[in-house]
Design an enzyme around this catalytic site. Structure first.
Site, PDB file in Angstrom:
ATOM      1  N   ARG A 113      15.103  10.250 -16.095  1.00 27.96           N
ATOM      2  CA  ARG A 113      14.754  11.561 -15.544  1.00 27.96           C
ATOM      3  C   ARG A 113      13.235  11.717 -15.462  1.00 27.96           C
ATOM      4  NH1 ARG A 113      16.642  15.544 -12.304  1.00 27.96           N
ATOM      5  NH2 ARG A 113      16.726  17.611 -13.233  1.00 27.96           N
ATOM      6  N   THR A 401      20.695  14.464  -4.007  1.00 30.55           N
ATOM      7  CA  THR A 401      21.248  13.516  -4.982  1.00 30.55           C
ATOM      8  C   THR A 401      22.249  12.558  -4.334  1.00 30.55           C
ATOM      9  OG1 THR A 401      20.976  15.221  -6.670  1.00 30.55           O
ATOM     10  CG2 THR A 401      22.245  13.298  -7.287  1.00 30.55           C
ATOM     11  N   ASP A 441      13.951  22.024 -11.109  1.00 25.59           N
ATOM     12  CA  ASP A 441      15.139  22.110 -11.960  1.00 25.59           C
ATOM     13  C   ASP A 441      14.831  22.795 -13.288  1.00 25.59           C
ATOM     14  OD1 ASP A 441      17.122  21.145 -10.375  1.00 25.59           O
ATOM     15  OD2 ASP A 441      17.245  19.167 -11.283  1.00 25.59           O
ATOM     16  N   SER A 466      22.094  18.326 -13.681  1.00 26.95           N
ATOM     17  CA  SER A 466      23.548  18.442 -13.587  1.00 26.95           C
ATOM     18  C   SER A 466      24.228  17.094 -13.362  1.00 26.95           C
ATOM     19  CB  SER A 466      23.924  19.381 -12.427  1.00 26.95           C
ATOM     20  OG  SER A 466      23.410  20.670 -12.632  1.00 26.95           O
ATOM     21  N   GLY A 487      25.421  16.851  -5.479  1.00 28.85           N
ATOM     22  CA  GLY A 487      25.653  18.235  -5.092  1.00 28.85           C
ATOM     23  C   GLY A 487      25.159  19.239  -6.099  1.00 28.85           C
ATOM     24  N   GLY A 488      24.077  18.904  -6.799  1.00 28.29           N
ATOM     25  CA  GLY A 488      23.448  19.853  -7.696  1.00 28.29           C
ATOM     26  C   GLY A 488      24.373  20.346  -8.780  1.00 28.29           C
TER      27      GLY A 488
END
Length: 583
Positions: A113, A401, A441, A466, A487-488
């Protein structure tokens, strides 16, 4: 196995060695014949597989399997190819999470991340003492986190790679150098997100014509700058991305962005590390579910949705039952309330991971769910180990994503979710690749009701995600399913729904992914997928107490591989351009 015509159009096959097939002995169990999907197609199967959101990227991964590579090799090659052909969703300018499992069931997870620059403060997205609207915070430099995908890839390759680092880059280099065709999905993104997609002059030159419109579907795009970037990293290793000319150019691009310039230094970039985290595993019925812990909210949320449903007879209810979807929505509401309260980077705040996945705690949460009524209000619970020092933040929209999965001939699996966050990320381009907008985010407003939120911006911190790359093991201890989605904030809902489809409703992975999506992110609003059986169920769901139901257009994208008997079968979301490819 004969290759689909779509792949024959795209795949550079010259010089590729075919891996020998693994033929089971006569005494080995034989997998049942593959069932056609709802659209009549027959799934791809084989001793190894790659499933990704773009055929050319899936083929890049499959090439690694043909050359004797591992599932990790295939996943890395897929990620690199997606940097070229799916620039709106992922790439080396972003980050990701990788969950790997071996044939014996040992699971590892790597956190790639992005991180905030050291100069970042809780009011990072404030201008003139006021928070930027979410849409205004996305484009430009302030939303960019230090990319993590290449450090993740190098860490994974050192641990589980079989091919040379340079080999993994060759399909992506060829695609960037020789060209790739613009697909319908890419062009649609270029139309819808022109504000960020065309922010950088280099991006405009690649994907837009002199009239300012996106190039037509089928146009061959060559990205020599990206080819050169990839060739350099292939030859010199991942460190060359994080130091030297690339790091200097990246920091300068962020600091001089035409919109929202921000201080990112070469020291921020050089300091980035991918981190091996403890996997989060839990039991759902007779299956072991394993995924990614903080800073991802994926595993805790997916597991909570499932475990809170375990006392209900989901199998008997089935996918045609409004009660089944009502129960899924109610379980989501509880799980997302806890997610919004507690989940953040565990290196900065105390996240009660064990408490959130504790069966006794989740049984108590499940007791709040009724088959015949809707909870009037949903609040976060108090899991064991929780310190309620933080306020619950309101969820924010997330987009973009991509997810891809690979399994190899030795029974190893890799489930990898990669992202640059919103479509085309920040809109900034360096060396032919887009830079992410992951820092949006974080909670743009850091406090609520006089208390800080767990997911506020801090220097060096990783924003909550997510993403939910997941592995599912059967009662026999063998891998049953490798899955993930894009898709978040809908990702945990998509993954949990598909797992229910496979485990409770005995659907193939493809048909489980194709099930419509219901999304209930903690409040009293329930979203159902437009044009599906769920939209037709709205009156029945309203009778169960769901007063506010909105139909939303499909924009989902999931990929999976499942084990059936002694073979692997691929699954790709019919809403996407995805495909599974066998070596």
């Amino acid at each position: 196995m004969k290759m689909p015509p779509l792949l024959l159009r795209y795949a550079p096959l010259a010089g590729v060695l075919l891996a020998s097939a693994c033929v089971p002995p006569p005494s080995a169990p034989v997998a049942p014949a593959p069932r056609p999907a709802a659209d009549g197609s027959v799934p791809v199967e084989g001793p190894g597989l790659v499933s990704a959101a773009d055929p050319r990227a899936a083929e890049a991964g499959a090439q690694m399997l043909r050359l004797g590579g591992s599932a990790t090799d295939a996943a890395i090659a897929t990620m690199l190819a997606l940097t070229v052909v799916e620039p709106q969703s992922s790439g080396i300018g972003g980050g990701g999470f990788l969950v790997t499992g071996d044939a014996a069931g040992a699971v590892s997870t790597i956190d790639g991340r992005e991180t905030a620059p050291r100069a970042a403060t809780p009011e990072w997205f404030y201008v003139g003492g006021k928070p930027l609207p979410y849409a205004d915070a996305i484009p430009g430099g302030r939303s960019v986190g230090v990319p993590g995908n290449l450090r993740l890839a190098a860490h994974a390759h050192n641990a589980r790679g079989r091919l040379s680092w340079r080999t993994l880059f060759q399909p992506a280099i060829r695609l960037a150098r020789d060209g790739f065709a613009i697909t319908g999905r890419l062009r649609s993104s270029l139309e819808s997100f022109a504000r960020t997609g065309a922010l950088d002059p280099a991006a405009r030159a690649l994907f837009y014509g002199p009239d300012g419109q996106p190039l037509p579907v089928g146009t061959i795009v060559r990205n020599p700058a990206l080819a050169a970037t990839l060739e350099g990293i292939a030859a010199r290793g991942a460190d060359s991305f994080y130091t030297g000319d690339n790091a200097a150019t990246l920091a300068a691009k962020v600091g001089t962005a035409p919109v929202n310039p921000a201080p990112m230094t070469t020291a921020d970039i050089a300091a980035y590390k991918a981190v091996e985290r403890t996997p989060l595993c839990g039991q759902y019925r007779t299956y072991r579910i394993c995924g990614m812990g903080p800073p991802s909210s994926g595993a805790t949320t997916v597991y909570a949705i499932l475990e809170q449903l375990e006392r209900f007879d989901m199998k008997t209810l089935g996918p045609a039952s409004p009660v089944a979807w009502h129960l899924i929505a109610e379980s989501q509401r509880l799980a997302y309330a806890d997610r919004d309260q507690y989940l953040a980077d565990a290196d900065f705040v105390q996240v009660p991971v064990a408490g959130l996945s504790d069966p006794a705690y989740l049984a108590g949460r499940s007791a709040l769910i009724s088959e015949s009524a809707t909870m009037p209000t949903v609040l976060p619970g108090t899991p064991p180990g929780a310190k309620l020092a933080f306020a619950r933040a309101e969820p924010q929209d997330e987009n973009g994503t991509t997810h891809f999965v690979a399994v190899d001939r030795w029974g190893n699996a890799a489930s990898y979710t990669s992202t640059i966050e919103g479509p085309f990320g920040s809109g900034l381009m360096v060396g032919g690749y887009y830079l992410n907008n992951e820092l949006t985010d974080f909670n743009i407003v850091p406090d609520k009701d006089g208390k800080p939120t767990a997911n506020r911006v801090e220097g060096g911190k990783r924003p909550r995600s997510s993403m939910a790359p997941t592995l599912v093991y059967g009662p026999d201890g063998k891998l049953r399913l490798a899955i993930g989605a894009a898709g978040g904030a809908t990702i945990p809902a998509q993954v949990a729904k598909a797992i229910i489809g496979v485990l409770d409703w005995n659907l193939s992975a493809r048909d489980a992914i194709a099930l419509p999506v219901i999304f209930a992110p903690g409040g009293d609003t329930v979203f159902v997928e437009r044009g599906t059986s769920l939209e037709a169920m709205i009156p029945a769901l309203q009778k169960l107490g769901h007063a506010k139901i909105l139909a939303r257009p499909p924009g989902f994208k999931a990929n999976a591989i499942e084990r059936v008997g002694n073979t692997w079968r691929g699954a790709a979301d019919p809403r996407s351009e995805g495909i599974a490819v066998a070596p």
